[in-house]
Design an enzyme around this catalytic site. Structure first.
Site, PDB file in Angstrom:
ATOM      1  N   ASP A  62       0.871  -1.179  -0.056  1.00 46.72           N
ATOM      2  CA  ASP A  62      -0.077   0.044   0.109  1.00 46.72           C
ATOM      3  C   ASP A  62       0.896   1.120   0.257  1.00 46.72           C
ATOM      4  OD1 ASP A  62      -1.761   2.204   0.565  1.00 46.72           O
ATOM      5  OD2 ASP A  62      -2.787   1.082   2.131  1.00 46.72           O
ATOM      6  N   GLY A  89       4.415  -2.247  17.532  1.00 41.55           N
ATOM      7  CA  GLY A  89       4.007  -3.081  16.755  1.00 41.55           C
ATOM      8  C   GLY A  89       4.775  -2.962  15.125  1.00 41.55           C
ATOM      9  N   GLU A 140       2.882  -4.147  26.007  1.00 35.14           N
ATOM     10  CA  GLU A 140       2.678  -3.950  27.452  1.00 35.14           C
ATOM     11  C   GLU A 140       3.488  -4.573  28.507  1.00 35.14           C
ATOM     12  OE1 GLU A 140       0.600  -4.421  24.872  1.00 35.14           O
ATOM     13  OE2 GLU A 140      -1.137  -3.166  24.855  1.00 35.14           O
ATOM     14  N   GLU A 154       2.028   2.031  13.476  1.00 31.28           N
ATOM     15  CA  GLU A 154       0.967   2.015  12.518  1.00 31.28           C
ATOM     16  C   GLU A 154       0.146   1.217  13.102  1.00 31.28           C
ATOM     17  OE1 GLU A 154      -1.656   0.996  10.717  1.00 31.28           O
ATOM     18  OE2 GLU A 154      -0.384  -0.039   9.221  1.00 31.28           O
ATOM     19  N   GLU A 163      -9.613  -3.503  15.622  1.00 36.05           N
ATOM     20  CA  GLU A 163      -8.425  -4.010  16.567  1.00 36.05           C
ATOM     21  C   GLU A 163      -8.264  -3.362  17.758  1.00 36.05           C
ATOM     22  OE1 GLU A 163      -4.792  -4.559  14.123  1.00 36.05           O
ATOM     23  OE2 GLU A 163      -6.098  -4.026  12.358  1.00 36.05           O
ATOM     24  N   HIS A 316      -5.603   0.332   1.507  1.00 37.28           N
ATOM     25  CA  HIS A 316      -5.972  -0.937   1.699  1.00 37.28           C
ATOM     26  C   HIS A 316      -7.079  -1.097   2.891  1.00 37.28           C
ATOM     27  CE1 HIS A 316      -3.249  -0.604   5.281  1.00 37.28           C
ATOM     28  NE2 HIS A 316      -3.799  -1.843   5.815  1.00 37.28           N
TER      29      HIS A 316
END
Ligand SMILES: C[S@@+](CC[C@H](N)C(=O)[O-])C[C@H]1O[C@@H](n2cnc3c(N)ncnc32)[C@H](O)[C@@H]1O
Length: 374
Positions: A62, A89, A140, A154, A163, A316
């Protein structure tokens, strides 16, 4: 049309209730699950969605998304040079590497799914092991050796909040970001507009075309098709064009990632009102919701915006569609107003739920409760 589904979530048994009544292999009843272990199981299923190559291929391919991050990071070169960054992430590590290329002294690339192994390979291939440290595990619980100057992530799902990954970014901000540290991106905005969906019109009209092709009149199925396609409560992820949009888009919420209390707001529901008037006459099928995120400007005057609007190049994320139960004919200047609340589903907090209250012209006000499609 791509069949790839980014971030498709597994239900993780969340709908089954507090006790897991299924028998184990030995014919015994399985022990009741505590809410904590159910959350862990659900989180693990969520991370597992990111352990396959397909989802990462879709994201990196993307160009709108990945170029926006690359530019958003590059523009903040002066603020990143010699500094520490946490990538929440990290996936295959691409954003961490952009930060290292922008001059960050150390990037902590935290990734909870098994894809962290590929991120480590990519970092090694690019000769950046000294700068980019890939740390496996959920942000975490991962321990960093220091506070960081910036966070990049992101985290945006379909309709922005599917999510619920933003909570992890806010957790990381509270725990690891230095006072006044940089957030990339720094804010998000949500938009809504009424739509007349040409693809849906085409699919309904298909049933009247069958006679021309096969000599069998199937036009009576049009109302059945309309019911099947609209009279459900799923949020449909589909790409629209600007021509499907029936009125001026309205911004109904803004999330500033540095705002104290945002986490509680997400749990309670992000809520906003809208009011607009129709450009012309058309069958109105529902509403489209989309978002944009903004990177701080750095030295440039104009901040960089990553938009998922139907008026901009497709991403996307496409758009999140909320269909009414049936089409409503609107005329030019018909007043359309309402309120949207976006919140985590009760059965699975990672699944987006949307409560829509709307009024079209003189019709009475209606409500509809949606959850993200499976
Ligand atoms: C949308 S992807 C982005 C991947 C990568 N940053 C990129 O831009 O290509 C989000 C990633 O965050 C990971 N993730 C989600 N929640 C996380 C958490 N709490 N801790 C660590 N990683 C997480 C997912 O496994 C997934 O790989």
């Amino acid at each position: 049309m791509s069949l790839l589904k980014k971030r498709k979530l597994e239900s993780g048994g969340g709908e089954r209730g507090v006790t897991n009544e299924e028998e184990d292999g030995g014919g015994r009843k399985a022990a009741p699950q505590s809410p904590g272990s159910r959350k862990q199981e659900r989180d693990q299923l969520y991370y597992d969605c990111y352990s396959d190559v397909t989802v990462h291929e879709e994201m990196i391919a993307d160009r709108v998304r990945t170029d926006a991050y690359r530019l958003g990071i590059q523009r903040n070169c002066p603020a990143l040079r010699g500094k520490t960054v946490l990538d929440v992430g990290a996936g295959t590590g691409i954003l961490s590497i952009f930060c290292a290329q922008a001059g960050a002294r150390r990037v902590y690339a935290v990734e909870a799914s098994a894809i962290w192994q590929q991120a480590r390979e990519v970092v090694r291939l690019n000769g950046l092991e000294d700068q980019v440290h890939v740390l496996p595990g959920p942000v975490e619980t991962v321990e960093l050796p220091e506070q960081v100057d910036a966070i990049v992530s992101e985290w945006m799902g379909y309709g922005l909040l599917h999510e619920s990954m933003l909570s992890s970014v806010l957790h990381a901000r509270a725990k690891w970001l230095k006072e006044g540290g940089l957030l990339l991106p720094a804010s998000a905005e949500l938009f809504v507009a009424p739509i007349s969906d040409q693809m849906l019109e085409w699919r309904v009209g298909f049933w009247s075309q069958v006679k021309q092709q096969y000599g069998v009149d199937m036009s009576c199925l049009e109302s059945f098709a309309t019911r099947c396609l609209m009279s459900h409560s799923e949020i449909v992820v589909q790409g629209l064009s600007g021509e499907d949009v029936l009125a001026r888009p309205q911004r109904f919420a803004r999330l500033d990632l540095a705002r104290p209390g945002l986490e509680q707001e997400l749990e309670a529901g992000v809520r906003g009102r809208f009011r607009c008037s129709s450009f012309g006459s058309a069958p109105m099928h529902g509403f489209a919701v989309w978002f944009q995120v903004t990177f701080p400007g750095g030295d440039s005057e104009k901040p960089l915006v990553l938009s998922t609007s139907p008026f901009h190049p497709a991403t996307h994320w496409k758009q999140a569609l909320l269909y009414l139960n049936e089409p409503v004919q609107v005329e030019q200047d018909t007043d359309i107003s309402g309120e949207i609340t976006m919140l985590p589903s009760q059965d699975n907090p990672r699944r987006l739920r949307v409560l829509l209250r709307y009024k079209v012209g003189d019709q009475e006000e209606k409500t509809k409760d949606f959850a993200m499609e499976d």
